[in-house]
Design an enzyme around this catalytic site. Sequence first.
Site, mmCIF file in Angstrom:
data_model
loop_
_atom_site.group_PDB
_atom_site.id
_atom_site.type_symbol
_atom_site.label_atom_id
_atom_site.label_comp_id
_atom_site.label_asym_id
_atom_site.label_seq_id
_atom_site.Cartn_x
_atom_site.Cartn_y
_atom_site.Cartn_z
ATOM 1 C CB SER A 434 24.655 125.112 -59.331
ATOM 2 O OG SER A 434 25.154 125.405 -60.611
ATOM 3 C CD GLN A 513 31.845 123.886 -63.561
ATOM 4 O OE1 GLN A 513 32.374 124.903 -63.099
ATOM 5 N NE2 GLN A 513 30.563 123.837 -63.911
ATOM 6 C CE1 TYR A 594 35.918 131.890 -66.377
ATOM 7 C CE2 TYR A 594 34.089 130.355 -66.125
ATOM 8 C CZ TYR A 594 34.770 131.484 -65.718
ATOM 9 O OH TYR A 594 34.308 132.222 -64.658
ATOM 10 N NE ARG A 642 27.139 124.774 -65.534
ATOM 11 C CZ ARG A 642 26.738 125.448 -64.441
ATOM 12 N NH1 ARG A 642 27.294 126.608 -64.128
ATOM 13 N NH2 ARG A 642 25.798 124.964 -63.670
ATOM 14 N NE ARG A 736 23.005 135.116 -57.184
ATOM 15 C CZ ARG A 736 23.452 134.950 -58.425
ATOM 16 N NH1 ARG A 736 22.975 133.954 -59.167
ATOM 17 N NH2 ARG A 736 24.365 135.749 -58.929
#
Length: 793
Positions: A434, A513, A594, A642, A736
């Site tokens: 990710s 991205q 964003y 996304r 993570r």
Amino acid sequence: MLSSQGSGANSGARGTARATTTNPQPPAKTSHPLHAAIVGGGPGGLYTAALLKRLAPDREVTVYERNAPDDTFGFGVVLSDETLGGIEHADPVVYEALKAHFVRWDDIDIVHRNTRHTSGGHRFAALGRRRLLEILHDRCRDLGVDLRFRAEAPSPDRLARTHDLVVAADGVHSATREAYRDVFRPHLAPHRCRYIWLAADFAFDAFRFEIAETEHGVMQLHGYPYAPDASTVIVEMREEVWQSAGFDELDEAESTARCAKIFADALGGRPLRSNKSAWTTFRTVVNERWSHGNVVLLGDAAHTAHFSIGSGTKLAVEDALALAACLEEQPTLPQALAAYEEERRPVVASTQRAAKASLEWFEDLDRYLGQSPRQFAFNLLTRSRRVTHDNLRLRDADFTDSVEREFGCPPDTPPMFTPFRLRGLTLRNRVVVSAMDMYSATDGVPGDFHLVHLGARALGGAALVMTEMVCVSAEGRITPGCAGLYTGRQGEAWRRITDFVHAGAPGTAIGVQLGHSGRKGSTRLMWEGMDEPLPDGNWPLVAPSPLPYRPGSQTPRELSRAQLTDVRQQFRTAAERVAQAGFDLLELHCAHGYLLSSFLSPLTNHRTDAYGGSPENRLRFPLEVFDAVREVWPGERPMTVRISATDWAEGGTSAEEAVGIARAFAAHGADAVDVSTGQVVSGERPEFGRSYQTPYADRIRHEAGVPVIAVGAISSWDDVNSLILAGRADLCALARPHLYDPHWTLHAAAEQGYDGPGAVWPAPYRAGSRPPRTGRTDAPKPRLTLHGPGQDV
């Protein structure tokens, strides 16, 4: 698994008892109260009474139950091996009495579109609710508990004054909880299905789920045996289906007969019977506090979890075990009640998350009707995320193998290592690294850190490695450390990284991205103060509307029409550099508050022109940007988006709107939607938990008909296999876990014994494809044991 209704007959109380004061205090300081009152004579209350009396025979324990001893409103109770183990350890007498009446079975049958699939190895134990109550009544009487039936409990305030401890086990409608509502602060959330508890006078030979697709909508039956000649039957359906079918106009007998007719095949034409049965709507109960002075909540009074995972009686009995233990272990009553809540709250929260996933799965059952019966069965079995692919394989390998074969898994290939195609790009497995912001660029230029960071993860086996959000302008950065693609030098630096990935990790794709920070820009590096403004050197921010992200944040300028054109061109120019830099996939960042995300949310877009107001207008600018990027992005390369599927805030983007957003991007050429949530407004209240964002991806996949990337607390390869095989996601993005272990995917393959094209070890690393040996932990066992006279054997 299923359990009985409620945890105490007092739960049926319609009135609300109010105390004259709201500050009960325990008369004694000890945590071993000598005078205990239990409000509610359901399994939780009775078992609490028995334990308290058994641990201290001189203790006076009184149970108040407003109904008769043989009154009960459920039929069967299912208990897990874990709960039974706790009962056996705490009170072998109760355990042996229960064991003598258990009905045990292993199978679950799922019937969908006249096709039955059976999964075994599940190990259920059930008995009649009335029998359970009789056993607990007998045990309480033997121990000297004062059982008062047909007795309304005194007010909570009076009980608190006259007893050392008051246990409120009075069910979902707890009058005790209501008396101190301002202290306990309960939250009761209703849900969308109606259900009714019924019984059949024969024993199912398995736990049975049956789906009926009627002219009014979808209905489902949950059934299981609780005696050699009896079964519990729960019929459930959405509220609108219930009304359309006319159940709202039928009495108890008519409803019972109608249900028997609808599910005649499952019942073999036999009738159903009721017992004061009524259609009801499940409500999830959560309390901010569980105790007040010497009053403590237990069972359904404190929390509820949907019957489809068999939690009501189980949780109440486990509450009783924990409360009794804490009262013995702690020196004072306040410490004991605090320890009880500290021990039980995380367990209950986990159960409630699983129960929520399960009940929502059944609420949205019609979403999955198009799945094959076999995949549908697997989906149902794994709906709560507590039963997983690996867990199910241990229980029933043959069933799991059959689901994998139908899915298209090659022999000995876990679902996560099956390929997936997006436009002209074939991904060799379903794992995505990710996008993770690293805040380590200089003037937007990625350096050696990015080469090592992304290169290491590309070598680690994932099919697709995503960059962090790469900004389309200097003003579009989140922090001074954010990477960009607004200069030729930046593009050259990215080319160095993509060249390494393609040469060093052949078969691994790398994606970028692309985004703009909007009102969340000009902040410090994450480890210096996340979302906090820079102490100096700030740059001006822009957004759809002049709304700061949080108090103390910079107020952005509202974008003019001319500025919208400029920003759109910045995205287009950056996309051209993305193509030149050799990326395989481009993702447009329209999530997390964003710039493009803040156009989509009604909480951040207050414009009154063509770019604000309705969902269609709020979509306008993000779609314009998407089109501008897609126009210059090579046609054979895939493009994803996304989104934040919910803002986790009242008045924000709804799940329904998220489906519409996904549909719109798919119609404009998006090859997949990367489904995240939140981070749009600072006052959000997310519901964190394992795979907590997956239900949003699942919904978008089925309702918008577009491939999805699921992301958010997916931490194990077992989760990935489960989500892919159930059809809830096409790809799984993990963040993570890949920080913890850059070779997470290769290690997942090794741990599953997989060695194939879906997980290829780089040649220099092949020697490490098996776990290294550890030091010897066993020792030779003695072959002879000699015992001389007087020695212990």
